[in-house]
Design an enzyme around this catalytic site. Structure first.
Site, PDB file in Angstrom:
ATOM      1  N   ALA A   1       6.043   5.162  15.055  1.00  0.00           N
ATOM      2  CA  ALA A   1       6.482   5.369  13.690  1.00  0.00           C
ATOM      3  C   ALA A   1       5.703   6.381  13.087  1.00  0.00           C
ATOM      4  O   ALA A   1       6.364   7.170  12.226  1.00  0.00           O
ATOM      5  CB  ALA A   1       5.985   4.113  12.904  1.00  0.00           C
TER       6      ALA A   1
ATOM      7  N   GLU B   1      -0.043  -4.792  23.261  1.00  0.00           N
ATOM      8  CA  GLU B   1       0.572  -3.392  23.508  1.00  0.00           C
ATOM      9  C   GLU B   1      -0.173  -2.906  24.872  1.00  0.00           C
ATOM     10  O   GLU B   1      -1.478  -3.203  24.870  1.00  0.00           O
ATOM     11  CB  GLU B   1       0.264  -2.347  22.511  1.00  0.00           C
ATOM     12  CG  GLU B   1       1.115  -2.412  21.348  1.00  0.00           C
ATOM     13  CD  GLU B   1       1.153  -1.697  20.198  1.00  0.00           C
ATOM     14  OE1 GLU B   1       1.612  -1.766  19.143  1.00  0.00           O
ATOM     15  OE2 GLU B   1       0.538  -0.351  20.251  1.00  0.00           O
TER      16      GLU B   1
ATOM     17  N   HIS C   1       5.409   2.150  19.336  1.00  0.00           N
ATOM     18  CA  HIS C   1       4.611   2.452  18.475  1.00  0.00           C
ATOM     19  C   HIS C   1       4.409   3.949  18.010  1.00  0.00           C
ATOM     20  O   HIS C   1       3.606   4.633  18.189  1.00  0.00           O
ATOM     21  CB  HIS C   1       2.898   2.173  19.123  1.00  0.00           C
ATOM     22  CG  HIS C   1       2.124   2.017  18.078  1.00  0.00           C
ATOM     23  ND1 HIS C   1       0.732   1.039  18.069  1.00  0.00           N
ATOM     24  CD2 HIS C   1       1.973   2.562  16.828  1.00  0.00           C
ATOM     25  CE1 HIS C   1       0.239   1.080  17.000  1.00  0.00           C
ATOM     26  NE2 HIS C   1       0.866   2.092  16.081  1.00  0.00           N
TER      27      HIS C   1
ATOM     28  N   GLY D   1       0.692  -1.220   0.058  1.00  0.00           N
ATOM     29  CA  GLY D   1      -0.096   0.199  -0.144  1.00  0.00           C
ATOM     30  C   GLY D   1       0.912   1.263  -0.123  1.00  0.00           C
ATOM     31  O   GLY D   1       2.170   1.025  -0.494  1.00  0.00           O
ATOM     32  N   ARG D   2       0.265   2.414   0.625  1.00  0.00           N
ATOM     33  CA  ARG D   2       1.104   3.590   0.487  1.00  0.00           C
ATOM     34  C   ARG D   2       2.477   3.502   1.178  1.00  0.00           C
ATOM     35  O   ARG D   2       3.523   3.849   0.737  1.00  0.00           O
ATOM     36  CB  ARG D   2       0.238   4.636   1.198  1.00  0.00           C
ATOM     37  CG  ARG D   2      -1.079   4.875   0.399  1.00  0.00           C
ATOM     38  CD  ARG D   2      -1.675   6.175   1.463  1.00  0.00           C
ATOM     39  NE  ARG D   2      -3.108   5.978   1.028  1.00  0.00           N
ATOM     40  CZ  ARG D   2      -4.069   5.197   1.447  1.00  0.00           C
ATOM     41  NH1 ARG D   2      -3.606   4.145   2.435  1.00  0.00           N
ATOM     42  NH2 ARG D   2      -5.217   5.031   1.139  1.00  0.00           N
ATOM     43  N   ILE D   3       2.403   2.937   2.351  1.00  0.00           N
ATOM     44  CA  ILE D   3       3.589   2.669   3.218  1.00  0.00           C
ATOM     45  C   ILE D   3       4.606   1.938   2.573  1.00  0.00           C
ATOM     46  O   ILE D   3       5.895   2.270   2.442  1.00  0.00           O
ATOM     47  CB  ILE D   3       3.229   2.536   4.699  1.00  0.00           C
ATOM     48  CG1 ILE D   3       2.357   3.576   5.382  1.00  0.00           C
ATOM     49  CG2 ILE D   3       4.454   2.402   5.378  1.00  0.00           C
ATOM     50  CD1 ILE D   3       1.790   3.066   6.450  1.00  0.00           C
TER      51      ILE D   3
ATOM     52  N   THR E   1       6.295  -2.252  11.402  1.00  0.00           N
ATOM     53  CA  THR E   1       5.555  -1.035  11.589  1.00  0.00           C
ATOM     54  C   THR E   1       4.235  -1.256  11.471  1.00  0.00           C
ATOM     55  O   THR E   1       3.594   0.030  11.369  1.00  0.00           O
ATOM     56  CB  THR E   1       6.371   0.102  10.929  1.00  0.00           C
ATOM     57  OG1 THR E   1       6.278  -0.109   9.528  1.00  0.00           O
ATOM     58  CG2 THR E   1       7.925   0.285  11.519  1.00  0.00           C
ATOM     59  N   SER E   2       3.583  -2.180  11.408  1.00  0.00           N
ATOM     60  CA  SER E   2       2.164  -2.402  10.897  1.00  0.00           C
ATOM     61  C   SER E   2       1.154  -2.559  12.254  1.00  0.00           C
ATOM     62  O   SER E   2       0.902  -1.594  12.798  1.00  0.00           O
ATOM     63  CB  SER E   2       1.860  -3.494   9.880  1.00  0.00           C
ATOM     64  OG  SER E   2       2.175  -4.680  10.443  1.00  0.00           O
ATOM     65  N   ARG E   3       1.095  -3.770  12.593  1.00  0.00           N
ATOM     66  CA  ARG E   3       0.012  -4.028  13.833  1.00  0.00           C
ATOM     67  C   ARG E   3       0.936  -5.209  14.461  1.00  0.00           C
ATOM     68  O   ARG E   3       1.143  -6.083  13.623  1.00  0.00           O
ATOM     69  CB  ARG E   3      -1.404  -4.328  13.523  1.00  0.00           C
ATOM     70  CG  ARG E   3      -2.201  -3.126  13.180  1.00  0.00           C
ATOM     71  CD  ARG E   3      -2.283  -2.341  14.497  1.00  0.00           C
ATOM     72  NE  ARG E   3      -3.029  -0.896  14.180  1.00  0.00           N
ATOM     73  CZ  ARG E   3      -2.504   0.122  13.866  1.00  0.00           C
ATOM     74  NH1 ARG E   3      -1.432   0.307  13.788  1.00  0.00           N
ATOM     75  NH2 ARG E   3      -3.563   1.291  13.699  1.00  0.00           N
TER      76      ARG E   3
HETATM   77  C1  GLV Z   1      -0.675   3.948  13.583  1.00  0.00           C
HETATM   78  O1  GLV Z   1      -0.460   2.964  14.037  1.00  0.00           O
HETATM   79  C2  GLV Z   1      -1.670   4.070  12.813  1.00  0.00           C
HETATM   80  O2  GLV Z   1      -2.373   3.282  12.067  1.00  0.00           O
HETATM   81  O3  GLV Z   1      -1.840   5.445  12.288  1.00  0.00           O
HETATM   82  C1  GLV Z   2      -1.312   2.919   4.681  1.00  0.00           C
HETATM   83  O1  GLV Z   2      -1.434   4.135   4.549  1.00  0.00           O
HETATM   84  C2  GLV Z   2      -0.868   2.225   3.586  1.00  0.00           C
HETATM   85  O2  GLV Z   2      -1.722   2.116   2.711  1.00  0.00           O
HETATM   86  O3  GLV Z   2       0.060   1.531   3.670  1.00  0.00           O
END
Ligand code: GLV
Ligand code: GLV
Length: 325
Positions: A293, A273, A291, A160-162, A242-244
């Protein structure tokens, strides 16, 4: 004007969005507790007034009971891109619109992903501790050798975006080769970052020197990384998340790190968490951040503004830019 709109904010956040909401003439109540509201605290705060909107955080579990406590609030604007804290089915059933904050945090999270990756591969945290604990006695040829990022294979799960931005930095900034898996192909990634699409997660795990997770938390991604999939990774490979947290079976990860099944891990998110799986914090081949990021001044202000924008758009036109339900 038909009655002043009332917005409840579940915890103090950067001013930017709150100011915008107040400038619109809305009544904005921010929880004064310096912490996450417990379920009873959240419910009673919502029952205090007929709120029209709620700005909530990823630490708030939002479901039927919450919607029932705030029957007049028809928008919940989540101050996060991830929205696994919200029961979207319950929201639909109650006719509640949910919004998130995508886009504005992409660069921060991608940078943080690299901060973690670099800290891990160049052993920054371990080195810092080494010096502070008084062990440094001078330059030595074999001292704290890490691994170069250049030329290594980065495996991205979730483009995705990240994931896309991480691939960009890997390719254009660090000279890494990029593999990715996603439920859908990303032609731009393949063209601009010379990224190779893998049709299975297994293929990414087997080949990558660093695996970076950028999937949302869904039933299908929970424990995507588990004892079995960790064994597919190279013993020299690193894992970055850095996701969940729950995308990784954290107990299986601790065991894999203890046994040398993989070389190291850098984690910004945790399965339970703020609790950590026993053993995790004792490992030297691990880098941990709480958490954070997306926790830069610019990004958190932008998230505040975007959450506010969604609420305003909902009140004014019913079509917030980031509606997910
Ligand atoms: C942070 O973890 C978010 O989802 O923005
Ligand atoms: C979140 O913004 C993603 O699409 O990775």
């Amino acid at each position: 004007m038909s009655g002043m709109k009332k917005v409840f904010v579940t915890r103090n956040i950067p001013d930017r969005g709150l100011t915008v909401l107040r400038e619109k003439g809305y009544e904005v109540d921010v929880s004064t507790k310096d912490g996450v509201l417990t379920r009873p605290e959240l419910l009673s705060a919502l029952r205090a007034k007929p709120y029209d909107a709620v700005l909530c955080l990823l630490t708030d579990h939002i479901d039927r009971e919450v919607f029932e406590a705030a029957p007049t609030a028809k928008i919940f604007a989540n101050y996060a891109v991830g929205f696994d804290n919200i029961n979207v089915e319950d929201a639909k059933a109650h006719g509640v619109t949910i919004t998130n904050t995508p886009g504005v945090l992409t660069d921060s999270v991608a940078e943080h992903t690299f901060a973690l990756m670099m800290a891990l591969m160049h052993r920054i945290v371990e080195s810092d501790q080494y010096i502070r604990s008084g062990k440094y006695e001078g330059w030595a040829p074999m001292l704290l050798l890490g691994l170069d990022m250049k030329g290594k294979i980065l495996g991205i799960l979730g483009a995705g975006r990240i994931g896309h931005t991480v691939a960009h930095h890997a390719c254009h900034g660090f000279g890494m080769r990029v593999l990715y898996y996603d439920v859908k192909r990303n032609e731009e990634l393949e063209r601009d970052m010379d990224a190779r699409f893998c049709s299975t997660i297994e293929e990414v795990l087997k080949e990558a020197d660093v695996v970076s997770l950028h999937v949302p938390l869904l039933p299908s991604t929970k424990h995507l990384i588990n004892a079995e999939t960790l064994r597919l990774m190279k013993p020299t490979a690193y894992l970055v998340n850095t996701s969940r947290g729950a995308v990784i079976d954290e107990e299986a990860l601790v065991q894999a790190l203890q046994k040398g099944i993989i070389k190291g891990a850098a984690l910004d998110v945790f399965e339970n968490e703020p609790r950590l799986t026993p053993g995790l914090a004792e490992l030297l081949n691990v880098v941990l951040t709480p958490h954070t990021a997306s926790a830069t001044e610019e990004t958190r202000a932008a998230m505040s503004a975007l959450a506010a924008e969604n609420i305003i758009a909902f009140f004014e036109e019913k079509t917030p830019p980031n509606a997910i339900a």
